[in-house]
Design a protein around this motif. Structure first.
Motif, PDB file in Angstrom:
ATOM      1  N   ASP A 149       0.835  -1.208   0.000  1.00 56.71           N
ATOM      2  CA  ASP A 149       0.000   0.000   0.000  1.00 56.71           C
ATOM      3  C   ASP A 149       0.864   1.251   0.000  1.00 56.71           C
ATOM      4  OD1 ASP A 149      -2.249  -1.480  -0.019  1.00 56.71           O
ATOM      5  OD2 ASP A 149      -2.694  -1.297   2.137  1.00 56.71           O
ATOM      6  N   CYS A 152       2.324   1.797  -3.430  1.00 61.77           N
ATOM      7  CA  CYS A 152       1.315   2.375  -4.340  1.00 61.77           C
ATOM      8  C   CYS A 152       1.197   3.881  -4.088  1.00 61.77           C
ATOM      9  CB  CYS A 152      -0.050   1.717  -4.135  1.00 61.77           C
ATOM     10  SG  CYS A 152      -0.107   0.016  -4.716  1.00 61.77           S
ATOM     11  N   GLN A 186       0.690  -6.336  -9.107  1.00 62.86           N
ATOM     12  CA  GLN A 186      -0.201  -5.517  -8.266  1.00 62.86           C
ATOM     13  C   GLN A 186       0.072  -4.028  -8.469  1.00 62.86           C
ATOM     14  OE1 GLN A 186      -2.643  -6.240  -6.034  1.00 62.86           O
ATOM     15  NE2 GLN A 186      -2.548  -8.401  -6.571  1.00 62.86           N
ATOM     16  N   SER A 189      -1.244  -2.784 -11.727  1.00 59.60           N
ATOM     17  CA  SER A 189      -2.705  -2.676 -11.835  1.00 59.60           C
ATOM     18  C   SER A 189      -3.291  -1.647 -10.853  1.00 59.60           C
ATOM     19  CB  SER A 189      -3.364  -4.044 -11.679  1.00 59.60           C
ATOM     20  OG  SER A 189      -3.173  -4.492 -10.365  1.00 59.60           O
ATOM     21  N   ARG A 190      -2.588  -1.387  -9.736  1.00 59.89           N
ATOM     22  CA  ARG A 190      -3.209  -0.500  -8.731  1.00 59.89           C
ATOM     23  C   ARG A 190      -2.791   0.964  -8.804  1.00 59.89           C
ATOM     24  NH1 ARG A 190      -2.763  -3.320  -2.996  1.00 59.89           N
ATOM     25  NH2 ARG A 190      -3.087  -1.153  -2.439  1.00 59.89           N
TER      26      ARG A 190
END
Ligand code: KIV
Ligand code: ZN
Length: 513
Positions: A149, A152, A186, A189-190
């Motif tokens: 997280d 990201c 991930q 895509s995020r």
């Protein structure tokens, strides 16, 4: 049409962080020219803020290289980024690569910063870098142990601020291929605007997985791989360029990407880096090891003779292996010598340097009548030595080694231009030579490694000696080549002492902001 896999070579930066692998400016320029000849996309030429020497080398490479992008590393602070920006200024295509650590352990224990402060600093850094170039790479150091997280969040922020390449380093080589591939998938895509940037990976080899992790990341969507020649690099090294390039090419059935690398330049690059850094290549190393294409067992030899592909998945000549080809001899003239050097991509600085190299070639040809490309490479490596690099110089050496007698060496050296005579006995001729040198130099250095390799085949081959010395915090490698291995050893020892003599204080890249 396949996607391009950007090959980002960091031999001159992360590779140079291997103990003792530091290179002079001239050596770095030779490596950079070879990387350009090999058509790597990006050359990370160094870490400009590390020392004035690093800055000068990056600046000189930025002036010399025209086809590849020239990049400097910078921690995420204004001073580092200004140094990087100034160093790459002459580059036709320049890049600033800035980084900050993002794992909980690095943020808390090393940076002593909160996650919010780290994001703020990263965003500011992209702004500083963008004032020099719109080609800006951001790395989240220790991404391999960072929270997804948080990655990201910081990547979204730096993309918004103008980063064009996002690098995901497995700094401590902790990841496994399936896990690392999942992280890349991930992230792509995020993270908002992920399609506006190139996703890159930078894997270290602590568990022997750097290449496997990088390739798994490519299958998950990464389109830049950071790697080094011979896998040189911090601790167990970085992902090796030759393995990445040849895996993608040999398994074109699996990889949806292709590189722009001229693979025939791989072996020359490997030999050059090994010779300059003094890091030998293990014989069973994939692609560039001396045995990589040698078939020892009778069954294999028989199979290869009947049909090469029974046991070979790549062709030796495709990665630049040649038979030890006779190139020159004692009757070759200056023109043939110059032409062969040019074919090897070696440009000597002036006619004077060429003449000096040619006399050394003639002297070598008197001792060894077949001169191979490898001999020429070793011969010209001494030509880049400047008087400042030669505080200690060998003028004369005589060694007696006789059955039942103690070996004895007598030498004449110059130290800062002043002549000194020295003599010592030792357990063998090399030991006696090193002890004789130390009677006058008294360096206080500790010998960490001594190794000899024959440059080519035959008993008249030149021996290439590597000596690794340490003193205090510093570790240096010295090299020397000669048909007489005792003289090669003396040259290598003095080369290492000269490196210790020159100031080499650097800031470490993996540091605080
Ligand atoms: O290993 C690492 O994290 C690095 C960064 C500076 C990219 O070398
Ligand atoms: Zn690294």
């Amino acid at each position: 049409m396949k996607d391009r896999l950007v090959i980002f070579d960091t031999t001159l930066r992360d590779g140079e962080q291997s103990p003792g692998a530091s290179m002079t400016k001239e050596e770095k320029i030779r490596v950079a020219r070879q990387l350009e000849r090999m058509r790597v996309d990006v050359i990370e030429a160094g870490f400009a803020a590390a020392s004035p020497g690093d800055f000068d080398a990056i600046h000189a490479i930025a002036e010399a290289i025209k086809e590849s992008t020239v990049c400097s590393l910078a921690r995420a602070n204004e001073n580092d980024i200004v140094r990087a920006g100034e160093a790459i200024r002459p580059a036709k295509i320049g890049r600033i690569h800035t980084f900050i650590a993002t794992s909980p352990i690095h943020m808390e224990k090393k940076l002593r910063m909160t996650p919010d402060q780290v994001v703020e600093q990263a965003v500011k850094s992209i702004g500083w870098a963008r004032s020099y170039t719109d080609n800006v790479e951001f790395s989240a150091e220790d991404a391999g142990r960072s929270e997804l997280d948080f990655l990201c969040r910081i990547f979204e922020a730096v993309i918004k601020a103008g980063a064009t390449t996002i690098n995901v380093p497995d700094t401590v080589g902790y990841n496994l291929p399936s896990q690392f591939a999942e992280t890349i998938k991930q992230l792509i895509s995020r993270v908002p605007n992920a399609d506006k940037v190139v996703w890159s990976v930078h894997c270290h080899n602590d568990l022997g997985l750097a290449v496997a992790n990088s390739l798994a990341a490519v299958l998950a969507g990464a389109r830049q791989v950071e790697c080094t020649i011979n896998g040189l690099g911090e601790r167990a090294g970085n992902a090796s360029l030759e393995e990445i390039v040849m895996a993608v090419r040999t398994r074109a059935d699996v990889f949806p990407v292709e590189t722009g690398v001229d693979a025939t330049q791989i072996v020359p690059a490997s030999k050059l880096v090994s010779q300059i850094t003094g890091y030998p290549v293990q014989p069973n190393k994939a692609v560039v090891g001396a045995n990589a294409f040698a078939h020892e067992s009778g069954i294999h030899q028989d199979g290869v003779l009947k049909h090469r592909e029974t046991y070979e998945i790549m062709r030796a000549q495709d990665v630049g292996w040649t038979q030890n080809k006779l190139v020159l001899g004692k009757h070759s003239g200056r023109n043939a010598f110059k032409t062969r050097l040019a074919e090897l991509g070696i440009e000597l600085a002036s006619d004077e340097v060429l003449n000096a190299a040619f006399s050394r070639f003639k002297a070598l040809a008197d001792k060894k009548h077949e001169i191979f490309d490898e001999d020429l490479q070793a011969l010209v490596s001494d030509e880049t030595v400047t008087p400042e690099d030669e505080h200690y110089k060998l003028m004369y050496s005589r060694v007696c080694s006789e059955t039942g007698e103690t070996p004895e060496a007598s030498l004449t050296l110059t130290i800062g231009g002043v002549e000194h005579k020295a003599g010592a006995v030792g357990g063998g001729p090399v030991d006696a030579t090193f002890k004789a040198i130390e009677t006058v130099v008294q360096s206080g250095a500790e010998l960490l490694l001594y190794s000899v390799n024959a440059i080519t085949t035959g008993t008249d081959a030149q021996g290439e000696v590597t000596v690794r010395l340490s003193r205090g915090e510093r570790i240096v490698n010295g090299n020397g080549a000669d048909t007489d291995i005792v003289i090669a050893s003396a040259k290598a020892y003095l080369n290492a002492l000269n490196k210790l003599h020159s100031s080499g204080d650097k800031v470490k890249a993996q540091g605080n902001v």
